[in-house]
Motif scaffolding. Structure first.
Motif, PDB file in Angstrom:
ATOM      1  N   UNK A  51    -102.766  13.265 -27.161  1.00 41.92           N
ATOM      2  CA  UNK A  51    -102.470  12.213 -26.047  1.00 41.92           C
ATOM      3  C   UNK A  51    -101.287  11.613 -26.575  1.00 41.92           C
ATOM      4  N   UNK A  52    -100.346  11.271 -25.565  1.00 39.30           N
ATOM      5  CA  UNK A  52     -99.031  10.342 -25.662  1.00 39.30           C
ATOM      6  C   UNK A  52     -98.108  10.516 -26.755  1.00 39.30           C
ATOM      7  N   UNK A  53     -98.025  11.981 -26.811  1.00 40.08           N
ATOM      8  CA  UNK A  53     -97.096  12.525 -27.718  1.00 40.08           C
ATOM      9  C   UNK A  53     -95.909  13.165 -27.182  1.00 40.08           C
ATOM     10  N   UNK A  68     -90.530  15.967 -22.733  1.00 35.46           N
ATOM     11  CA  UNK A  68     -91.587  15.253 -21.858  1.00 35.46           C
ATOM     12  C   UNK A  68     -92.653  14.429 -22.759  1.00 35.46           C
ATOM     13  N   UNK A  69     -93.311  13.845 -22.154  1.00 36.11           N
ATOM     14  CA  UNK A  69     -94.518  13.165 -23.071  1.00 36.11           C
ATOM     15  C   UNK A  69     -95.932  13.418 -22.689  1.00 36.11           C
ATOM     16  N   UNK A  75    -102.359  15.891 -21.264  1.00 37.71           N
ATOM     17  CA  UNK A  75    -101.640  16.762 -20.446  1.00 37.71           C
ATOM     18  C   UNK A  75    -100.262  16.576 -20.316  1.00 37.71           C
ATOM     19  N   UNK A  76     -99.539  17.578 -20.127  1.00 36.85           N
ATOM     20  CA  UNK A  76     -97.899  17.649 -19.935  1.00 36.85           C
ATOM     21  C   UNK A  76     -97.399  18.665 -19.102  1.00 36.85           C
ATOM     22  N   UNK A  77     -96.145  18.332 -18.726  1.00 37.99           N
ATOM     23  CA  UNK A  77     -95.735  19.296 -17.916  1.00 37.99           C
ATOM     24  C   UNK A  77     -94.205  19.131 -17.448  1.00 37.99           C
ATOM     25  N   UNK A  78     -93.308  20.131 -17.577  1.00 37.48           N
ATOM     26  CA  UNK A  78     -92.064  20.007 -17.357  1.00 37.48           C
ATOM     27  C   UNK A  78     -91.351  21.306 -16.740  1.00 37.48           C
ATOM     28  N   UNK A  79     -90.057  21.393 -16.406  1.00 39.01           N
ATOM     29  CA  UNK A  79     -89.614  22.352 -15.963  1.00 39.01           C
ATOM     30  C   UNK A  79     -88.095  22.986 -16.839  1.00 39.01           C
ATOM     31  N   UNK A  94     -93.421  22.272 -29.089  1.00 40.31           N
ATOM     32  CA  UNK A  94     -93.855  21.640 -30.229  1.00 40.31           C
ATOM     33  C   UNK A  94     -94.070  20.250 -29.926  1.00 40.31           C
ATOM     34  N   UNK A  95     -95.160  19.607 -30.472  1.00 43.43           N
ATOM     35  CA  UNK A  95     -95.406  18.305 -30.308  1.00 43.43           C
ATOM     36  C   UNK A  95     -95.626  17.551 -31.688  1.00 43.43           C
ATOM     37  N   UNK A  96     -94.919  18.500 -32.661  1.00 44.50           N
ATOM     38  CA  UNK A  96     -95.088  18.200 -34.110  1.00 44.50           C
ATOM     39  C   UNK A  96     -95.556  19.226 -34.750  1.00 44.50           C
ATOM     40  N   UNK A  97     -96.454  19.842 -34.127  1.00 47.58           N
ATOM     41  CA  UNK A  97     -96.988  21.384 -34.396  1.00 47.58           C
ATOM     42  C   UNK A  97     -96.415  22.349 -33.311  1.00 47.58           C
ATOM     43  N   UNK A  98     -96.113  23.536 -33.799  1.00 45.44           N
ATOM     44  CA  UNK A  98     -95.247  24.449 -33.100  1.00 45.44           C
ATOM     45  C   UNK A  98     -96.104  25.680 -32.629  1.00 45.44           C
TER      46      UNK A  98
END
Length: 198
Positions: A51-53, A68-69, A75-79, A94-98
């Motif tokens: 969350x919030x990463x 994105x965050x 939950x996250x989403x981007x294009x 990645x959010x720090x882990x890949x």
């Protein structure tokens, strides 16, 4: 005293494992190795994270990083922008882990849906053969075609994922794939001469 230390160690190990499992990037089944993304489009990619990463997605076809965050639930989403048909490529999330998705193609993505007429597999049903299926299955190896079947399920509530996996077009995979979808998809792939996922 020894028992207390063991319990403390067990609790710390449990908390560490719980934290680690929450930190992993999780994607719905539609995203995975061997997948196909629609060419020349702004394509959505989404999933779960801590969350919030901050979450980054890097695409190897243009070496561009999108970010994105995640929200309070992770939950996250981007294009991402896709090029003309080609590949294979890789996508790194990645959010720090890949997490890395390999052997990704860019091309045409079609959805086939129906009832029994669409469900019949290329290998046919018992005492219900499909004309020409043996030759089609035996010669089905094609690096430009990928298959995805959504397993049947029912639910009275909306679901955010389903059971399925991207597979290469090979004899061991196409026999269980929809005959109607395969023959049509094979024709489209040959006609357009592009990578094709369905």
């Amino acid at each position: 005293m020894i028992k207390n230390i063991s319990k403390t160690k067990s609790l710390l190990l449990f908390l560490f494992i719980s934290f680690q499992s929450k930190a992993d990037i999780k994607l719905p089944s539609i995203f995975g190795d061997n997948m196909v993304l629609q060419q020349k489009e702004s394509v959505a990619i989404w999933g779960k994270s801590t969350p919030e990463k901050n979450v980054t997605v890097t695409t190897s076809w243009n070496n561009k990083m999108y970010s994105t965050k995640s929200d309070s639930k992770g939950s996250w989403k981007l294009k991402v922008q896709t090029p003309s048909a080609g590949g294979p490529y890789a996508i790194t999330i990645s959010d720090g882990k890949t997490l890395k998705l390999n052997d990704v193609l860019i091309g045409e993505v079609w959805v086939f849906s129906g009832q029994s007429n669409m469900e019949m597999p290329l290998k046919g049903f018992l005492n219900q053969p499909v004309i020409g299926s043996n030759h089609t299955i035996a010669t089905s190896k094609n690096k430009s075609i990928r298959l995805f079947t959504v397993k049947q399920d029912k639910s009275l509530v909306q679901k955010d994922d389903f059971d399925g996996k991207w597979l290469a077009s090979e004899p061991e995979n196409v026999g269980n794939f929809s005959a109607t979808a395969y023959f049509f998809g094979q024709m489209i792939q040959r006609s357009l001469d592009v990578q094709f996922g369905f």
